[in-house]
Enzyme design. Sequence first.
Site, mmCIF file in Angstrom:
data_model
loop_
_atom_site.group_PDB
_atom_site.id
_atom_site.type_symbol
_atom_site.label_atom_id
_atom_site.label_comp_id
_atom_site.label_asym_id
_atom_site.label_seq_id
_atom_site.Cartn_x
_atom_site.Cartn_y
_atom_site.Cartn_z
ATOM 1 N N HIS A 1 0.837 -1.198 0.000
ATOM 2 C CA HIS A 1 0.000 0.000 0.000
ATOM 3 C C HIS A 1 0.870 1.244 0.000
ATOM 4 O O HIS A 1 1.824 1.342 0.783
ATOM 5 C CB HIS A 1 -0.919 0.021 1.225
ATOM 6 C CG HIS A 1 -1.688 1.299 1.376
ATOM 7 N ND1 HIS A 1 -1.603 2.105 2.487
ATOM 8 C CD2 HIS A 1 -2.545 1.938 0.525
ATOM 9 C CE1 HIS A 1 -2.375 3.160 2.333
ATOM 10 N NE2 HIS A 1 -2.962 3.088 1.149
ATOM 11 N N SER A 2 0.568 2.188 -0.877
ATOM 12 C CA SER A 2 1.264 3.468 -0.932
ATOM 13 C C SER A 2 2.776 3.260 -1.066
ATOM 14 O O SER A 2 3.226 2.561 -1.963
ATOM 15 C CB SER A 2 0.891 4.299 0.304
ATOM 16 O OG SER A 2 1.351 5.618 0.184
#
Length: 592
Positions: A173-174
Site C-alpha cells: 500500500h502506498s
Amino acid sequence: MLLHSVNLWNLAFYAFMVFMATLGLWDVFFGFEENKCSMSYMFEYPEYQKIELPKKLAKRYPAYELYLYGEGSYAEEHKVLPLTGIPVLFLPGNAGSYKQVRSVGSIALRKAEDIDFKYHFDFFSVNFNEELVALYGGSLQKQTKFVHECIKTILKLYKGQEFAPKSVAIIGHSMGGLVARALLTLKNFKQDLINLLVTQATPHVAPVMPLDRFITDFYMTVNNYWILNARQINLTTLSVAGGFRDYQVRSGLTFLPKLSHHTSALSVVSSAVPKTWVSTDHLSIVWCKQLQLTTIRAFFDLIDADTKQITQNPKKKLSVLNHHFIRHPAKHFEENPSIISDLTGTSMWVPVKVSKWTYVAYNESDKIYFTFPLANHRKIYTHVHCQSTMLDTNSWIFGCINSTSMCRQGVDLSWKAELLPTIKFLTLRLQDYPSLSHLVVYVPSIHGSKFVVDCEFFKKETRSIQLPVTHLFSFGLSSRKVILNTSGLFYNIELLNFGQIYQAFKINVVSKCSGVKEEITSIYKLHIPWSYEDSLTIAQVPSSTEISVKLHIAQPDNDSHVALLKMYTSSDCQYEVTVKTSFSQILGQVIA
C-alpha cells in the site's frame, strides 16, 4: 496617485489568484464522488501473531516486526508451525499500520472456508513502526532490506512441507509498493523470491512531496533500475490507483511506465475494475470490500493445482489479472476455456428474423434457444449487439457454423462478452465472423426469476456520434449538445479534442421516456482507450444526470484514439447529451 493605483491593481491581482487557488483546492479536496466503498468486516476477532526473527536480524532492525494474521480457530491452529498455505506479505505505506492487512486477510479466510480449505493463503504483515517515509526518505532503504529478510524468514516457516512455497506474493500500500519494487535493486536479491506484486495507491512515477534528497535518490534508483533492466524483469506487477477520491496520491503517479518490451505490468484505476467500479481514497483502498473481493478472487484463480502455490506461468498470471481487473466476461476464469459447446438436450429452438428483438423471461419451464440467421442481416447491417440482465456465469450466447436452423455444437461467444453492473453484453462486427451462419441466444429454465434479453442489428455509423468538447476558456458559458432520437440499445459519443490533463468538463444527460411503467436503468461509461481509467455512472431513467469528465493520463502523442462516452440506453427513452467546460475542475486538475 499613480503608486496608489498600482498597489490597488496588485492587490486585486493577488486576491484574484488566491480566489483561483482556493477554487482549485476546493475541487481537489471536495469535488469528487461520495465514498461508495462497502466496509469489510471480520467474522471473528483478528489476531496478529508475532513471528520470531533471528536474533541478529532483530538486533539490526529493533523498530521493525513481522506478523502473521489470523482469526479465531485459524489463528490458534497457526500458532503451531510449520505453515501449509500460500504466503502473501502486506507492506504498509507512509505512517501505515501492519494491522491494515486485516481486510484482505479476512476476506481470503472466508473464501478458503467456502472451498473447505482446499487452498488457503497465509497473510503476513510488516510493522514499520508507522514511519513517515513520504516525508523523510532516509528509512526507505532500511525498510527494503528488512523486507528482504522477512521474505527469507517467511519461506523457512514452510520448511519440510510437501508443497512448500519458494516465493511470496506481495501487496504494497502506498510507499509499501515502492519498497517492494526496490527489492529488485538490492545486490543479493533473487527476483524469483516474488511471484506477484500488487500495489495499491503507490506513487511509482515520482514522490508526492520531494522533501529531501533521500526520497528523490531512492525514486531515481528504483525507476532507473526497472527501466534499464526491463527485459530481465519478469515479475508480474499490478498497480491499482484510487481515482479522484485519492487526493493524496493522484492516479497519474501510480501508472507504471509502459515499455514495449515489458509486458508483465498492468496499471488500472479502481473505478475501471469490474465488480468494483468505485473510486477510493488513499486509506479506503486497503479496506474497500468491492476491491478486496476482486483481489482475492484473482489470487485464488492464480493457484496452480499441481504445486498448490501461485502459478509460475507469466501468461496465466496476466490472463487472470486481465480477467478480474480489466475486462470481465461474466464467466468464471478458465485457463483454457472450451470454445466449442454442445447445444443439446430437450430444448425449444425458436427462429428470430427481425433486426430488433426483446424477450422477457419469467418462470421459464423449458430451455429455449433463439436463433438469428445472419445471411440477410449481413447485407444491411455491420454489427450485432445482445445484452442480458441475468448476471449468472453460465454461457448464454453462441455462434453456429454452416447451419440451417439449429446446430448441435456452437462457438461459445460468451467469453467475448463484458460485464457491467446491471447487464452483460456482447457487440460483434459481423465481418469478423464470416463462418457463422446463425447467432444463438440461450434462455435457461428458471423459477421465480425475471430477466430481459435484447438483441439488435445495426450499422456502426448510426450509433457513433461526434461531440466536440467546448474550448478551455469558454468558462462554462457555452455548451455543445447532441440528441439521441432513435431507439437503440447503446451509443458511442465521441468526445473530440479531449486528451489533456488540464481539460475538464461536465456532461449532463437528460433522459425522457414514454410509456414506461417500471424503473429503467441506463449506464453511462466514460471510456479512455489509452489507459485503464474508465468510470461508470448508473442512472435511473427518466432523469437528469451530471458526469464529471477529466483525465488521469494524457493522450500519448502517437495515439489517435478518441475518448468515448458509451451509453447503454433504453429503447423507450430519448437522451439529450450536453457538454460544457468546468472551470473549477480545470483549476483542480492544474493544482493536483
